[in-house]
Design a protein around this motif. Structure first.
Motif, PDB file in Angstrom:
ATOM      1  N   ASN A 211       0.805  -1.130  -0.080  1.00 35.94           N
ATOM      2  CA  ASN A 211       0.053  -0.049   0.041  1.00 35.94           C
ATOM      3  C   ASN A 211       0.859   1.520  -0.137  1.00 35.94           C
ATOM      4  OD1 ASN A 211       0.796  -0.842   2.577  1.00 35.94           O
ATOM      5  ND2 ASN A 211      -0.668   0.798   3.477  1.00 35.94           N
ATOM      6  N   ILE A 212       2.181   1.011   0.185  1.00 33.47           N
ATOM      7  CA  ILE A 212       3.087   2.229   0.376  1.00 33.47           C
ATOM      8  C   ILE A 212       3.658   2.640  -1.182  1.00 33.47           C
ATOM      9  CG2 ILE A 212       4.823   3.399   1.238  1.00 33.47           C
ATOM     10  CD1 ILE A 212       4.607   2.017   3.661  1.00 33.47           C
ATOM     11  N   VAL A 240       4.513  12.592   8.689  1.00 34.31           N
ATOM     12  CA  VAL A 240       5.807  12.646   9.355  1.00 34.31           C
ATOM     13  C   VAL A 240       6.805  13.168   8.316  1.00 34.31           C
ATOM     14  CG1 VAL A 240       7.426  11.704  10.766  1.00 34.31           C
ATOM     15  CG2 VAL A 240       5.119  10.772  10.759  1.00 34.31           C
ATOM     16  N   VAL A 241       7.586  14.354   8.699  1.00 32.32           N
ATOM     17  CA  VAL A 241       8.487  14.805   7.900  1.00 32.32           C
ATOM     18  C   VAL A 241       9.972  14.587   8.715  1.00 32.32           C
ATOM     19  CG1 VAL A 241       9.731  16.737   6.459  1.00 32.32           C
ATOM     20  CG2 VAL A 241       7.033  16.460   6.627  1.00 32.32           C
ATOM     21  N   TYR A 242      10.882  13.938   8.001  1.00 30.21           N
ATOM     22  CA  TYR A 242      12.029  13.607   8.747  1.00 30.21           C
ATOM     23  C   TYR A 242      13.236  14.595   8.062  1.00 30.21           C
ATOM     24  CZ  TYR A 242      10.467   9.554  11.208  1.00 30.21           C
ATOM     25  OH  TYR A 242       9.621   8.707  12.044  1.00 30.21           O
ATOM     26  N   CYS A 243      13.885  15.386   9.223  1.00 30.03           N
ATOM     27  CA  CYS A 243      15.111  15.976   8.839  1.00 30.03           C
ATOM     28  C   CYS A 243      16.177  15.668   9.729  1.00 30.03           C
ATOM     29  CB  CYS A 243      14.672  17.696   8.919  1.00 30.03           C
ATOM     30  SG  CYS A 243      13.376  18.128   8.435  1.00 30.03           S
ATOM     31  N   ARG A 306      -0.645   9.161   6.664  1.00 32.98           N
ATOM     32  CA  ARG A 306      -0.995   9.108   5.135  1.00 32.98           C
ATOM     33  C   ARG A 306       0.441   9.365   4.128  1.00 32.98           C
ATOM     34  NH1 ARG A 306      -4.753   6.275   5.785  1.00 32.98           N
ATOM     35  NH2 ARG A 306      -3.072   5.148   4.808  1.00 32.98           N
ATOM     36  N   PHE A 307       1.330   9.830   4.562  1.00 37.71           N
ATOM     37  CA  PHE A 307       2.592  10.102   4.005  1.00 37.71           C
ATOM     38  C   PHE A 307       3.933  10.225   5.046  1.00 37.71           C
ATOM     39  CE2 PHE A 307       1.569  14.459   4.926  1.00 37.71           C
ATOM     40  CZ  PHE A 307       2.777  14.981   5.365  1.00 37.71           C
ATOM     41  N   VAL A 308       5.041   9.813   4.564  1.00 41.62           N
ATOM     42  CA  VAL A 308       6.277   9.998   5.259  1.00 41.62           C
ATOM     43  C   VAL A 308       7.336  10.543   4.336  1.00 41.62           C
ATOM     44  CG1 VAL A 308       8.158   8.883   6.525  1.00 41.62           C
ATOM     45  CG2 VAL A 308       6.109   8.132   7.090  1.00 41.62           C
ATOM     46  N   ALA A 309       7.766  11.778   4.789  1.00 43.43           N
ATOM     47  CA  ALA A 309       8.659  12.454   3.811  1.00 43.43           C
ATOM     48  C   ALA A 309      10.172  12.433   4.387  1.00 43.43           C
ATOM     49  CB  ALA A 309       8.186  13.688   3.441  1.00 43.43           C
ATOM     50  N   GLU A 323      11.291   3.734   8.967  1.00 44.81           N
ATOM     51  CA  GLU A 323      10.640   5.207   8.939  1.00 44.81           C
ATOM     52  C   GLU A 323       9.543   5.300   8.076  1.00 44.81           C
ATOM     53  OE1 GLU A 323      14.029   7.588   8.590  1.00 44.81           O
ATOM     54  OE2 GLU A 323      14.862   6.864  10.605  1.00 44.81           O
ATOM     55  N   THR A 324       9.660   4.917   7.098  1.00 44.25           N
ATOM     56  CA  THR A 324       8.566   5.038   5.842  1.00 44.25           C
ATOM     57  C   THR A 324       7.491   4.014   6.221  1.00 44.25           C
ATOM     58  OG1 THR A 324       9.535   3.418   4.621  1.00 44.25           O
ATOM     59  CG2 THR A 324       9.974   5.539   3.747  1.00 44.25           C
ATOM     60  N   GLY A 325       7.707   3.192   7.188  1.00 45.99           N
ATOM     61  CA  GLY A 325       6.702   1.971   7.375  1.00 45.99           C
ATOM     62  C   GLY A 325       5.833   2.660   8.391  1.00 45.99           C
ATOM     63  N   ARG A 326       6.024   3.792   8.992  1.00 48.12           N
ATOM     64  CA  ARG A 326       5.055   4.482   9.803  1.00 48.12           C
ATOM     65  C   ARG A 326       3.877   4.976   8.999  1.00 48.12           C
ATOM     66  NH1 ARG A 326      10.473   6.142  12.542  1.00 48.12           N
ATOM     67  NH2 ARG A 326      10.790   3.972  13.814  1.00 48.12           N
ATOM     68  N   ALA A 327       4.077   5.085   7.699  1.00 46.03           N
ATOM     69  CA  ALA A 327       2.838   5.353   6.897  1.00 46.03           C
ATOM     70  C   ALA A 327       2.024   4.252   6.499  1.00 46.03           C
ATOM     71  CB  ALA A 327       3.343   5.976   5.556  1.00 46.03           C
ATOM     72  N   GLY A 328       0.804   4.280   6.644  1.00 50.06           N
ATOM     73  CA  GLY A 328      -0.344   3.255   5.863  1.00 50.06           C
ATOM     74  C   GLY A 328      -0.362   2.358   6.776  1.00 50.06           C
ATOM     75  N   ARG A 329      -0.181   2.442   8.140  1.00 47.77           N
ATOM     76  CA  ARG A 329      -0.364   1.057   8.913  1.00 47.77           C
ATOM     77  C   ARG A 329      -1.715   0.536   8.969  1.00 47.77           C
ATOM     78  NH1 ARG A 329       3.314   0.495  13.689  1.00 47.77           N
ATOM     79  NH2 ARG A 329       1.580  -0.491  14.362  1.00 47.77           N
TER      80      ARG A 329
END
Length: 618
Positions: A211-212, A240-243, A306-309, A323-329
């Motif tokens: 789904n991602i 979530v936006v990661y910097c 709904r998104f991880v950036a 980190e991307t896996g936190r989207a769309g659980r």
């Protein structure tokens, strides 16, 4: 006597197990050790919660869950209470009297599951409590969550996890289950060795999160790129936006907020109370965008992200996947978006080279970074590459950026040879190395002040690459650094040097083919792109008629009130999917609610009448 199937249905309200859950649960319930690798959102928690309940009901006592985060303990225990399970935690949020009460209940084996951090578990006081339970044969099992933290090769290494070997040494015979969403073969072997799980049965699920949608773009103006992405595809969505740096987190959060996006910063430099307040808002409110360093996210169970950036490249694929896996659980479509550039490559190399670790460790970390760079520069299916890293074969997904919009590829061998030749000649002429910008200026024939200062217009390659844009040459350099044909000397201001691998490229024996620059996406592509998250919302709304939509909205408003009263995230009360099923059903009696996925016996008793009242009044 309770069975796993009866607990699944009566306590958690689900009709059937997913994937390998049943095999894992039956193995652990029977007293076996297990190492479980299951993707985020795959239902790992049930793999130890159900055995804990069954074994407790059979007189085996308390299950101890090792959990690294206070917020995760709080929400998991809250969710178990909602389902009618007697669970507790011991952490620093409890005052002395409350902690003492939990310890007394633990000593009498009155709780079914007890959550504690690894630091607390290995204290003399806690071990004394466990010794007493073990002497009475009232320790049912140990669950070690986020088990990759035990490995030096893992992306979230925590030394305190190493002390968990005490569980095997001191409490032999008590089954142990270690769980993680992310571990390559090297990390997996390290977990087995560190936790002494050599005899444990390993359950490795597919790492695929179909789904991602994975999308990696070249950096040009990353802040504007991020804004376009959120505003055009994820307006009003949680994300979530990661910097990489705290300063960048603050800047991006402020910029997003200035554009009307409900964004909050999160990093280790913030006051603890502020961090907690921001995390609570993210979990409990809808549509919050959390801008964070990697300090945020482990154990976040929010289903509707709904998104991880990523505005900066992570250290390795494990970190990226986690980190991307936190989207769309919740299984609904979600986006994993990343902007990357040459500076990311250089910075990550520098951090590895400057670390005080041994050379063996640095080599492994360089290899992991190279794998991530290869994923970023890939022209074939992202998902095939990602799953291949974890040893899983797959076919092109048809859903990543490369599958949806196959990138144009160009033969960059000539440009690569000219770049390498320029690096060599500059060093020969001046006796020192220079950085990427200066080397590209020479090759493109740009007579900058620095080029004039060192007389580098006289170098034979000056202007030989005038036909190449700076973006193209940066792409070539990224590829050369990724393949090891160019080294970045962090100790000398990130200057470039040739390596043994440079020769094959210089001789033309090693072709260099890379994707064309796509830093500025064409307008027609943006118009063709349709947010998978928005499509999911539209299809879900279309599935409900007007009256059902009114019931759904009323149920969500009621759930928000209950969640506030209980100080829990709304999804702990009921998931959106459960509310949608209720809204479509239009129940008239408690019997109508039986069998709805996500409604167990305790929740039916606690909320059934209210749910019926809300549906009737909508």
């Amino acid at each position: 006597m309770s069975t796993p199937q009866s607990i699944l249905h009566e306590v958690f309200g689900y009709g059937q197990f997913r994937g390998p859950q049943q095999a894992i649960i039956e193995h652990v319930t029977g007293g076996g050790d297990a190492l479980v690798l299951m993707p985020t959102g795959g239902g790992k928690s049930l793999c130890y919660q159900i055995p804990a309940i069954v074994r407790h009901d059979a007189g085996h006592g308390v299950a101890i869950v090792v959990s690294p985060l206070i917020a995760l303990m709080h929400d998991q225990v809250g969710a178990l209470h909602e389902a009618g399970v007697d669970a507790a935690f011991l952490n620093s949020t409890l005052d002395w009297q409350a902690a003492l009460d939990v310890e007394r209940r633990l000593a009498r084996a009155e709780v079914t599951l007890l959550y504690a951090a690894p630091e607390r578990l290995t204290t003399p006081r806690f071990l004394e409590l466990l010794d007493g339970l073990h002497a009475q044969e009232r320790l049912s099992l140990f669950a070690i969550d986020e088990a990759h933290c035990v490995s030096q090769w893992g992306h979230d290494f925590r030394p305190e996890y190493r002390a968990l070997t005490v569980l095997h040494e001191r409490y032999a015979g008590v089954p142990r289950i270690a769980l993680t969403a992310t571990a390559d073969a090297l990390t997996r072997a390290d977990i087995v060795e560190r936790l002494q799980l050599q005899q444990a049965r390993q359950f490795v699920s597919s790492f695929d999160r179909p789904n991602i949608r994975y999308r990696l773009v070249e950096k040009k103006d990353p802040t504007q790129q991020l804004l376009r992405f959120i505003e055009s595809e994820h307006e009003g969505d949680a994300g979530v936006v990661y910097c990489q740096s705290r300063k960048r987190v603050e800047e991006i959060a402020q910029t997003l907020a200035g554009h009307g996006i409900n964004a909050l910063p999160y990093h280790a430099g913030l006051d603890a109370a502020v961090r907690q307040a921001h995390q609570d808002r993210f979990l409990r409110e809808e549509g919050i965008v959390m801008v964070a360093t990697i300090a945020f996210g482990m154990g976040i169970d929010k289903p509707d992200v709904r998104f991880v950036a990523h505005l900066d490249m992570p250290k390795n694929i494990e970190g990226y996947y986690q980190e991307t896996g936190r989207a769309g659980r919740d299984g609904q479509p979600a986006d994993a978006w990343m902007a990357y550039g040459l500076a990311d490559v250089v910075n990550q190399r520098r951090m590895i080279d400057e670390s005080p670790a041994g050379e063996e460790f640095k080599q492994v970390m360089r290899g992991k970074l190279d794998a991530l760079l290869a994923l970023a520069e890939a022209t074939d299916c992202r998902r095939v590459r990602l799953l291949g890293y974890f040893g899983e074969e797959s076919r092109p997904c048809g859903n990543c950026d490369n599958c949806l919009h196959p990138p144009a590829v160009w033969d960059a061998t000539d440009a690569a040879r000219k770049l390498l030749s320029t690096i060599y000649r500059v060093q020969q002429m001046s006796g020192i190395s220079f950085g990427a910008g200066h080397v590209m200026d020479i090759l493109r024939g740009k007579a900058s002040d620095k080029v004039k200062q060192f007389g580098h217009e006289a170098i034979s390659t000056f202007g030989l690459g005038a036909e190449y844009s700076e973006a193209q040459l940066r792409g070539v350099l990224r590829q050369l650094i990724a393949t090891g044909a160019v080294a970045v000397d962090a100790a000398a201001y990130n200057t470039l040097k040739l390596t043994d691998l440079s020769r094959a490229v210089l001789r033309g024996e090693e072709p260099v083919r890379i994707r064309e620059s796509v830093a500025a996406p064409a307008q027609h592509r943006a118009k063709r792109e349709r947010s998978p998250a928005r499509a999911a919302r539209e299809s879900a709304a279309a599935a409900l008629d007007t009256e059902a939509q009114a019931r759904f909205a009323a149920l969500k408003a009621w759930r928000a009130e209950v969640a506030r009263e209980h100080n829990l995230p709304a999804y702990v009360i009921f998931h959106d999917a459960t509310l949608a099923a209720i809204a479509a059903l239009a129940p008239q009696s408690p019997e109508d609610l039986q069998g709805v996925s996500g409604i167990g016996a305790k929740k039916l008793e606690a909320y059934g009448a209210e749910v019926l009242r809300v549906c009737e009044g909508a």
